[in-house]
Design a protein around this motif. Structure first.
Motif, PDB file in Angstrom:
ATOM      1  N   GLY A  32       0.838  -1.201   0.000  1.00 28.41           N
ATOM      2  CA  GLY A  32       0.000   0.000   0.000  1.00 28.41           C
ATOM      3  C   GLY A  32       0.872   1.250   0.000  1.00 28.41           C
ATOM      4  N   ASN A  87       1.668   3.191  -2.373  1.00 28.23           N
ATOM      5  CA  ASN A  87       1.419   4.157  -3.439  1.00 28.23           C
ATOM      6  C   ASN A  87       0.642   5.375  -2.985  1.00 28.23           C
ATOM      7  OD1 ASN A  87      -0.838   2.426  -3.096  1.00 28.23           O
ATOM      8  ND2 ASN A  87      -1.703   3.205  -4.992  1.00 28.23           N
ATOM      9  N   ILE A  92      -1.212   6.533   4.006  1.00 27.77           N
ATOM     10  CA  ILE A  92      -0.239   6.274   5.073  1.00 27.77           C
ATOM     11  C   ILE A  92       0.987   5.552   4.522  1.00 27.77           C
ATOM     12  CG2 ILE A  92       0.123   4.937   7.197  1.00 27.77           C
ATOM     13  CD1 ILE A  92      -2.853   5.489   7.894  1.00 27.77           C
ATOM     14  N   VAL A 150      -2.314  -2.582  -5.785  1.00 30.11           N
ATOM     15  CA  VAL A 150      -3.040  -3.262  -6.871  1.00 30.11           C
ATOM     16  C   VAL A 150      -3.282  -2.348  -8.070  1.00 30.11           C
ATOM     17  CG1 VAL A 150      -4.158  -5.124  -5.631  1.00 30.11           C
ATOM     18  CG2 VAL A 150      -5.193  -2.872  -5.572  1.00 30.11           C
ATOM     19  N   GLU A 151      -3.218  -1.047  -7.857  1.00 31.91           N
ATOM     20  CA  GLU A 151      -3.498  -0.100  -8.943  1.00 31.91           C
ATOM     21  C   GLU A 151      -2.203   0.260  -9.673  1.00 31.91           C
ATOM     22  OE1 GLU A 151      -6.499   0.925  -9.793  1.00 31.91           O
ATOM     23  OE2 GLU A 151      -7.611   0.120  -8.083  1.00 31.91           O
ATOM     24  N   CYS A 180       0.837  -5.999  -6.794  1.00 31.24           N
ATOM     25  CA  CYS A 180       0.673  -7.194  -5.957  1.00 31.24           C
ATOM     26  C   CYS A 180      -0.583  -7.077  -5.128  1.00 31.24           C
ATOM     27  CB  CYS A 180       1.896  -7.328  -5.036  1.00 31.24           C
ATOM     28  SG  CYS A 180       1.709  -8.601  -3.775  1.00 31.24           S
ATOM     29  N   ASP A 181      -1.440  -8.045  -5.259  1.00 31.66           N
ATOM     30  CA  ASP A 181      -2.596  -8.153  -4.371  1.00 31.66           C
ATOM     31  C   ASP A 181      -2.132  -8.956  -3.155  1.00 31.66           C
ATOM     32  OD1 ASP A 181      -4.841  -8.948  -2.999  1.00 31.66           O
ATOM     33  OD2 ASP A 181      -5.997  -9.464  -4.785  1.00 31.66           O
ATOM     34  N   VAL A 182      -2.126  -8.330  -1.997  1.00 36.69           N
ATOM     35  CA  VAL A 182      -1.532  -9.001  -0.826  1.00 36.69           C
ATOM     36  C   VAL A 182      -2.339 -10.204  -0.349  1.00 36.69           C
ATOM     37  CG1 VAL A 182      -0.297  -6.964   0.020  1.00 36.69           C
ATOM     38  CG2 VAL A 182      -2.630  -7.420   0.845  1.00 36.69           C
ATOM     39  N   ASN A 211       1.098  -2.729   5.314  1.00 40.57           N
ATOM     40  CA  ASN A 211       0.233  -1.563   5.515  1.00 40.57           C
ATOM     41  C   ASN A 211      -1.050  -1.587   4.682  1.00 40.57           C
ATOM     42  OD1 ASN A 211      -0.206   1.519   6.061  1.00 40.57           O
ATOM     43  ND2 ASN A 211      -0.138   1.283   3.831  1.00 40.57           N
ATOM     44  N   TYR A 257     -14.184  -5.243   9.794  1.00 32.95           N
ATOM     45  CA  TYR A 257     -12.922  -4.488   9.823  1.00 32.95           C
ATOM     46  C   TYR A 257     -12.271  -4.627  11.206  1.00 32.95           C
ATOM     47  CZ  TYR A 257      -9.724  -0.463   9.314  1.00 32.95           C
ATOM     48  OH  TYR A 257      -8.613   0.355   9.260  1.00 32.95           O
ATOM     49  N   LYS A 260      -8.583  -6.309  12.080  1.00 36.28           N
ATOM     50  CA  LYS A 260      -7.471  -5.580  12.710  1.00 36.28           C
ATOM     51  C   LYS A 260      -7.081  -6.181  14.061  1.00 36.28           C
ATOM     52  CE  LYS A 260      -6.744  -2.524   9.441  1.00 36.28           C
ATOM     53  NZ  LYS A 260      -5.466  -2.457   8.699  1.00 36.28           N
ATOM     54  N   GLY A 293      -4.991   6.362  14.459  1.00 37.82           N
ATOM     55  CA  GLY A 293      -6.349   6.785  14.839  1.00 37.82           C
ATOM     56  C   GLY A 293      -7.068   7.333  13.626  1.00 37.82           C
ATOM     57  N   ILE A 329      -6.590   9.405  10.515  1.00 39.71           N
ATOM     58  CA  ILE A 329      -5.494   9.923   9.682  1.00 39.71           C
ATOM     59  C   ILE A 329      -6.099  10.398   8.359  1.00 39.71           C
ATOM     60  CG2 ILE A 329      -3.215   9.432   8.693  1.00 39.71           C
ATOM     61  CD1 ILE A 329      -3.322   8.903  11.742  1.00 39.71           C
ATOM     62  N   THR A 348      -6.646  10.569   4.951  1.00 42.08           N
ATOM     63  CA  THR A 348      -6.315   9.846   3.713  1.00 42.08           C
ATOM     64  C   THR A 348      -7.628   9.617   2.965  1.00 42.08           C
ATOM     65  OG1 THR A 348      -6.702   7.672   4.659  1.00 42.08           O
ATOM     66  CG2 THR A 348      -4.464   8.551   4.891  1.00 42.08           C
ATOM     67  N   TRP A 393     -10.069   7.747   5.076  1.00 44.47           N
ATOM     68  CA  TRP A 393     -10.868   8.510   6.037  1.00 44.47           C
ATOM     69  C   TRP A 393     -11.917   9.362   5.349  1.00 44.47           C
ATOM     70  CZ3 TRP A 393     -13.806  10.622   9.527  1.00 44.47           C
ATOM     71  CH2 TRP A 393     -13.923   9.924  10.726  1.00 44.47           C
TER      72      TRP A 393
HETATM   73  P1  NDP Z   1      -5.812   4.293   1.560  1.00 44.97           P
HETATM   74  O1  NDP Z   1      -7.141   3.820   1.117  1.00 44.97           O
HETATM   75  O2  NDP Z   1      -5.366   5.668   1.284  1.00 44.97           O
HETATM   76  O3  NDP Z   1      -4.675   3.295   1.039  1.00 44.97           O
HETATM   77  C1  NDP Z   1      -4.873   1.921   1.094  1.00 44.97           C
HETATM   78  C2  NDP Z   1      -3.688   1.259   0.459  1.00 44.97           C
HETATM   79  O4  NDP Z   1      -3.841  -0.157   0.525  1.00 44.97           O
HETATM   80  C3  NDP Z   1      -3.555   1.625  -1.017  1.00 44.97           C
HETATM   81  O5  NDP Z   1      -2.212   1.767  -1.309  1.00 44.97           O
HETATM   82  C4  NDP Z   1      -4.118   0.409  -1.711  1.00 44.97           C
HETATM   83  O6  NDP Z   1      -3.592   0.192  -3.002  1.00 44.97           O
HETATM   84  C5  NDP Z   1      -3.640  -0.679  -0.792  1.00 44.97           C
HETATM   85  N1  NDP Z   1      -4.377  -1.912  -0.996  1.00 44.97           N
HETATM   86  C6  NDP Z   1      -5.699  -2.122  -0.826  1.00 44.97           C
HETATM   87  N2  NDP Z   1      -6.009  -3.392  -1.137  1.00 44.97           N
HETATM   88  C7  NDP Z   1      -4.851  -3.994  -1.503  1.00 44.97           C
HETATM   89  C8  NDP Z   1      -4.504  -5.296  -1.908  1.00 44.97           C
HETATM   90  N3  NDP Z   1      -5.422  -6.267  -2.009  1.00 44.97           N
HETATM   91  N4  NDP Z   1      -3.218  -5.569  -2.201  1.00 44.97           N
HETATM   92  C9  NDP Z   1      -2.273  -4.604  -2.120  1.00 44.97           C
HETATM   93  N5  NDP Z   1      -2.532  -3.345  -1.735  1.00 44.97           N
HETATM   94  C10 NDP Z   1      -3.812  -3.043  -1.426  1.00 44.97           C
HETATM   95  O7  NDP Z   1      -5.810   3.994   3.127  1.00 44.97           O
HETATM   96  P2  NDP Z   1      -4.871   4.508   4.315  1.00 44.97           P
HETATM   97  O8  NDP Z   1      -3.583   4.991   3.825  1.00 44.97           O
HETATM   98  O9  NDP Z   1      -5.706   5.357   5.174  1.00 44.97           O
HETATM   99  O10 NDP Z   1      -4.701   3.119   5.091  1.00 44.97           O
HETATM  100  C11 NDP Z   1      -3.478   2.424   5.187  1.00 44.97           C
HETATM  101  C12 NDP Z   1      -3.602   1.429   6.307  1.00 44.97           C
HETATM  102  O11 NDP Z   1      -3.874   2.119   7.530  1.00 44.97           O
HETATM  103  C13 NDP Z   1      -4.743   0.426   6.130  1.00 44.97           C
HETATM  104  O12 NDP Z   1      -4.324  -0.831   6.604  1.00 44.97           O
HETATM  105  C14 NDP Z   1      -5.825   0.982   7.030  1.00 44.97           C
HETATM  106  O13 NDP Z   1      -6.731  -0.018   7.448  1.00 44.97           O
HETATM  107  C15 NDP Z   1      -5.009   1.553   8.161  1.00 44.97           C
HETATM  108  N6  NDP Z   1      -5.654   2.577   8.972  1.00 44.97           N
HETATM  109  C16 NDP Z   1      -6.014   3.793   8.432  1.00 44.97           C
HETATM  110  C17 NDP Z   1      -6.570   4.749   9.237  1.00 44.97           C
HETATM  111  C18 NDP Z   1      -6.976   6.102   8.737  1.00 44.97           C
HETATM  112  O14 NDP Z   1      -7.519   6.890   9.531  1.00 44.97           O
HETATM  113  N7  NDP Z   1      -6.729   6.469   7.495  1.00 44.97           N
HETATM  114  C19 NDP Z   1      -6.824   4.509  10.659  1.00 44.97           C
HETATM  115  C20 NDP Z   1      -6.396   3.206  11.113  1.00 44.97           C
HETATM  116  C21 NDP Z   1      -5.829   2.295  10.297  1.00 44.97           C
HETATM  117  P3  NDP Z   1      -4.395   0.681  -4.316  1.00 44.97           P
HETATM  118  O15 NDP Z   1      -4.385   2.179  -4.312  1.00 44.97           O
HETATM  119  O16 NDP Z   1      -3.612   0.076  -5.416  1.00 44.97           O
HETATM  120  O17 NDP Z   1      -5.789   0.127  -4.172  1.00 44.97           O
END
Ligand code: NDP
Length: 260
Positions: A13, A15, A18, A38-39, A61-63, A89, A155, A159, A186, A188, A190, A193
């Motif tokens: 994640g 790209n 966070i 994945v994108e 990569c799809d994790v 992440n 969710y 977690k 908490g 964040i 993005t 959120w």
């Molecule tokens: P975003 O939606 O901005 O980013 C999510 C990221 O995960 C993207 O890079 C996305 O890639 C990637 N992703 C999703 N599905 C897959 C997959 N199957 N394989 C590989 N990559 C994947 O979310 P955040 O940055 O906010 O979240 C990052 C992490 O932090 C997550 O685990 C989230 O649960 C956690 N989190 C976030 C909080 C917040 O307030 N924002 C609070 C608590 C936890 P792509 O763009 O290619 O889809």
């Protein structure tokens, strides 16, 4: 500081959101980066991260796909050598009332957020043990690994699972020089959120854009939402030599929102 000069750091994640902030921080501190998502946007993100001076390998990569995860870590090792840090992440969320949550919501959320963390930790450990250089695993859990919030039981389960994986693996690899920790962001700012604000906002009342987030931020002792850089600082610390004796821990990074 250039604490990670020449080190190999994998960020899933990486790209956007966070993960991108985490990758940028490691890049600024001298690491070679492998970012996965994945994108196709992962390629543009890699270009941006190269501005830090880092070498960056973008990987689609799809994790939740074990074969893809194997390819990711093999590519990281073949491009940059031993893998020093792996940041699990990548994550997804959906929000719905219990009657409306589908089996697909459950399966997909657990597949990415929990199985994805497990598969990445498994591959990272395999490579770290083979190279015998130790390493650091850091997985992104959530405030929802401390306390379930409304309309997101899947969710929260995903977690809480990350914390269990973290503790179990920390015990198994402790004598390999590998530490395993989790973090709980908490609120964040993005795309995730923005989705939460919109969907929870519609479901919990007639909140306009940003209004629900503003209300929840009033419950944060520090009275502000977090930024990706706030999370990146904690991840970099956990990956640094200063955190050599910290393992199996789950650490909140949330301005004081949750104190347990
Ligand atoms: P975003 O939606 O901005 O980013 C999510 C990221 O995960 C993207 O890079 C996305 O890639 C990637 N992703 C999703 N599905 C897959 C997959 N199957 N394989 C590989 N990559 C994947 O979310 P955040 O940055 O906010 O979240 C990052 C992490 O932090 C997550 O685990 C989230 O649960 C956690 N989190 C976030 C909080 C917040 O307030 N924002 C609070 C608590 C936890 P792509 O763009 O290619 O889809």
């Amino acid at each position: 500081m250039r604490r990670f000069a020449g080190k190999t750091v994998v960020v899933t994640g990486g790209n956007k959101g966070i993960g991108h902030a985490i990758a940028k921080r490691f890049g600024e501190e001298g690491a070679n980066l492998v970012i996965a998502s994945v994108e196709e946007q992962v390629h543009a993100a890699a270009e941006e991260l190269r501005a830090t001076g880092a070498k960056v390998l973008p990987v689609l990569c799809d994790v939740s796909d074990s074969a893809a995860v194997k390819r990711l870590y093999a590519a990281a090792r073949s491009e940059f050598g031993a893998i020093d840090v792996s940041v699990q992440n990548a994550g997804i969320i959906t929000i719905a009332k219990i009657e409306d949550l589908t089996e697909a919501d459950w399966d997909q959320t657990l597949a990415v957020n929990t199985k994805g963390v497990f598969l990445c930790c498994q591959e990272a450990i395999r490579h770290m043990r083979q190279s015998g250089t130790g390493g650091r695993l850091i997985s992104t859990a959530s405030g929802q690994a401390r306390q379930g919030f409304i309309y997101t039981p899947h969710y929260a389960a995903s977690k809480f699972g990350v914390v269990g994986i973290t503790q179990s693996l920390a015990k198994e690899v402790a004598t390999d020089g590998i530490t395993v920790n989790a973090i709980c962001p908490g609120i964040i700012e993005t795309d995730m959120w923005a989705y939460n604000d919109r969907v929870w906002g519609q479901m919990l009342g007639q909140y306009g854009p940003g209004e629900l987030m503003a209300e929840w931020v009033r419950n944060i002792p520090m009275q502000r939402p977090g930024k990706g850089t706030d999370v990146a600082g904690l991840v970099a610390f956990l990956a640094s030599d200063d955190a050599a004796y910290i393992t199996g821990q789950t650490i909140n990074v949330d301005g004081g929102l949750i104190m347990s």
